[in-house]
Design an enzyme around this catalytic site. Structure first.
Site, mmCIF file in Angstrom:
data_model
loop_
_atom_site.group_PDB
_atom_site.id
_atom_site.type_symbol
_atom_site.label_atom_id
_atom_site.label_comp_id
_atom_site.label_asym_id
_atom_site.label_seq_id
_atom_site.Cartn_x
_atom_site.Cartn_y
_atom_site.Cartn_z
ATOM 1 N N ASN A 1 1.528 13.503 -69.111
ATOM 2 C CA ASN A 1 1.644 14.748 -69.881
ATOM 3 C C ASN A 1 0.252 15.069 -70.421
ATOM 4 O OD1 ASN A 1 2.199 16.812 -71.625
ATOM 5 N ND2 ASN A 1 3.449 15.594 -73.035
ATOM 6 N N TRP A 2 -0.415 15.996 -69.765
ATOM 7 C CA TRP A 2 -1.800 16.298 -70.157
ATOM 8 C C TRP A 2 -1.867 17.067 -71.474
ATOM 9 C CZ3 TRP A 2 -4.454 18.231 -64.961
ATOM 10 C CH2 TRP A 2 -4.421 17.194 -64.025
ATOM 11 N N LYS A 3 -0.746 17.609 -71.935
ATOM 12 C CA LYS A 3 -0.724 18.433 -73.156
ATOM 13 C C LYS A 3 -1.785 19.534 -73.047
ATOM 14 C CE LYS A 3 1.197 14.537 -75.579
ATOM 15 N NZ LYS A 3 1.500 13.885 -76.826
ATOM 16 N N HIS B 1 9.989 18.528 -75.414
ATOM 17 C CA HIS B 1 9.025 17.580 -75.964
ATOM 18 C C HIS B 1 9.010 17.726 -77.488
ATOM 19 C CE1 HIS B 1 5.307 15.619 -77.021
ATOM 20 N NE2 HIS B 1 5.400 14.981 -75.868
ATOM 21 N N GLU C 1 6.743 17.854 -79.552
ATOM 22 C CA GLU C 1 5.761 18.827 -80.069
ATOM 23 C C GLU C 1 6.293 20.253 -79.932
ATOM 24 O OE1 GLU C 1 2.486 17.319 -77.765
ATOM 25 O OE2 GLU C 1 2.612 15.469 -78.935
ATOM 26 N N GLU D 1 11.340 9.419 -76.273
ATOM 27 C CA GLU D 1 10.035 9.357 -76.914
ATOM 28 C C GLU D 1 10.206 9.332 -78.427
ATOM 29 O OE1 GLU D 1 6.697 11.020 -74.272
ATOM 30 O OE2 GLU D 1 7.681 12.726 -75.172
ATOM 31 N N GLY E 1 1.296 9.506 -79.685
ATOM 32 C CA GLY E 1 -0.086 9.759 -80.078
ATOM 33 C C GLY E 1 -0.539 8.969 -81.285
ATOM 34 N N SER F 1 2.679 6.317 -76.899
ATOM 35 C CA SER F 1 1.597 5.320 -76.896
ATOM 36 C C SER F 1 1.775 4.248 -75.821
ATOM 37 C CB SER F 1 1.432 4.689 -78.279
ATOM 38 O OG SER F 1 1.081 5.692 -79.225
ATOM 39 N N GLY G 1 1.022 10.272 -72.394
ATOM 40 C CA GLY G 1 0.153 11.333 -72.903
ATOM 41 C C GLY G 1 -1.309 10.935 -72.774
ATOM 42 N N GLY G 2 -1.881 10.435 -73.864
ATOM 43 C CA GLY G 2 -3.313 10.122 -73.912
ATOM 44 C C GLY G 2 -3.815 9.313 -72.725
HETATM 45 P P1 PGA Z 1 1.174 9.563 -75.965
HETATM 46 O O1 PGA Z 1 2.075 10.848 -75.693
HETATM 47 O O2 PGA Z 1 1.264 8.691 -74.743
HETATM 48 O O3 PGA Z 1 -0.224 10.086 -76.175
HETATM 49 O O4 PGA Z 1 1.716 8.873 -77.165
HETATM 50 C C1 PGA Z 1 3.293 10.777 -75.014
HETATM 51 C C2 PGA Z 1 3.943 12.124 -74.956
HETATM 52 O O5 PGA Z 1 3.848 12.872 -75.931
HETATM 53 O O6 PGA Z 1 4.544 12.518 -73.946
#
Ligand code: PGA
Length: 258
Positions: free
Chosen positions: A9-11, A102, A104, A174, A180, A220, A241-242
């Site tokens: 997930n590049w966000k 998601h 967010e 999640e 994050g 994470s 994500g990251g």
């Molecule tokens: P993260 O994000 O791996 O940076 O914690 C995961 C996500 O939000 O899909």
């Protein structure tokens, strides 16, 4: 048999050039390490920003098991919704996947369970595979409400689907406190929730559907902890994500099934 999946997930990260570079590095990795030959034979999905989507989808089109996806879609097919992107457009860009719900999107953009149910519906109607996200915030876990919270999210977002449609959905658990933050759910915590999710799917749709549903862990997850998480029986991969923004880390995660 349910599919193992590693999704990035590049966000809202990476310029178009950087995104193309990253997808071509992942493509090279897949060329050198065909996914069907890796442990777990994972499928890999890159959830890119909309700007990158058509380029990335075209770039990975010939790579077996490597796919593109969008991070969101609108509830309507088309119309006067300035700034929005529809499921039909995502499909027409050559992408076959879409993230729905998601955390967010839920917290920053006020997406309710009802909105997410509509997004799931329109995604399926346009032949996209929804990856439906669920998870509790820290206060809910501390109050030991996490199972109830996730159950409600799934009931409202997905459990109204027909069995045929439900079978097309991937679930990503999640925990919001892990996204994050660098704090990962322990493999035991992930397994406990994934087993619970599978059990409520079984109650609703039966054992076979439950057994065949891919349930990914996100929050994470990185090159150091993926192997331990993916080793758990009900953890079918990860939504990353990251750590999906660096080809080397993401490639290590893709190889983390044991
Ligand atoms: P993260 O994000 O791996 O940076 O914690 C995961 C996500 O939000 O899909």
């Amino acid at each position: 048999m349910r599919k193992k999946i590693v999704a990035g997930n590049w966000k809202m990260n990476l310029t178009l050039e950087e995104g193309k570079q990253l997808s071509s590095e992942i493509k090279d990795f897949v060329r050198q390490n065909p996914l069907q030959n890796l442990k777990g034979q994972p499928g890999v999905i890159l959830f890119t920003p909309f700007i990158h989507l058509a380029s990335v989808a075209a770039d990975v089109a010939e790579s077996e098991g490597l796919e593109a996806g969008a991070q969101n879609c609108h509830t309507e097919e088309k119309g006067a919704y300035t700034g929005e992107t529809s499921a039909m457009m995502i499909q027409s860009a050559g992408a076959g996947n879409v993230l729905i719900g998601h955390s967010e999107r839920r917290s920053y953009f006020g997406e309710t369970d009802e909105v997410l149910a509509k997004k799931t519906e329109i995604a399926l109607k346009n032949n996209l595979r929804p990856m439906f996200c669920c998870g509790e915030v820290l206060e809910e876990r501390n109050a030991e409400n996490h199972f109830q919270v996730v159950k409600k999210q799934l009931e409202k977002g997905l459990f109204w689907l027909s069995p045929v449609d439900f079978a097309k959905v991937v679930i990503a658990y999640e925990p919001v406190w892990a996204i994050g933050t660098g704090v990962t759910a322990s493999p035991g915590q992930a397994q406990e929730m994934h087993a619970y999710i599978r059990s409520i799917i079984a109650e609703k749709y039966g054992d076979i559907v439950a057994h065949n549903t891919s349930i990914l862990y996100g929050g994470s997850c990185n090159a150091q902890n993926a192997e331990e998480l993916f080793a758990k029986e009900d953890v079918d991969g990860g939504l990353i994500g990251g750590a999906s923004l660096k080809a080397a880390d993401f490639s290590t995660i893709i190889k983390s099934f044991s």
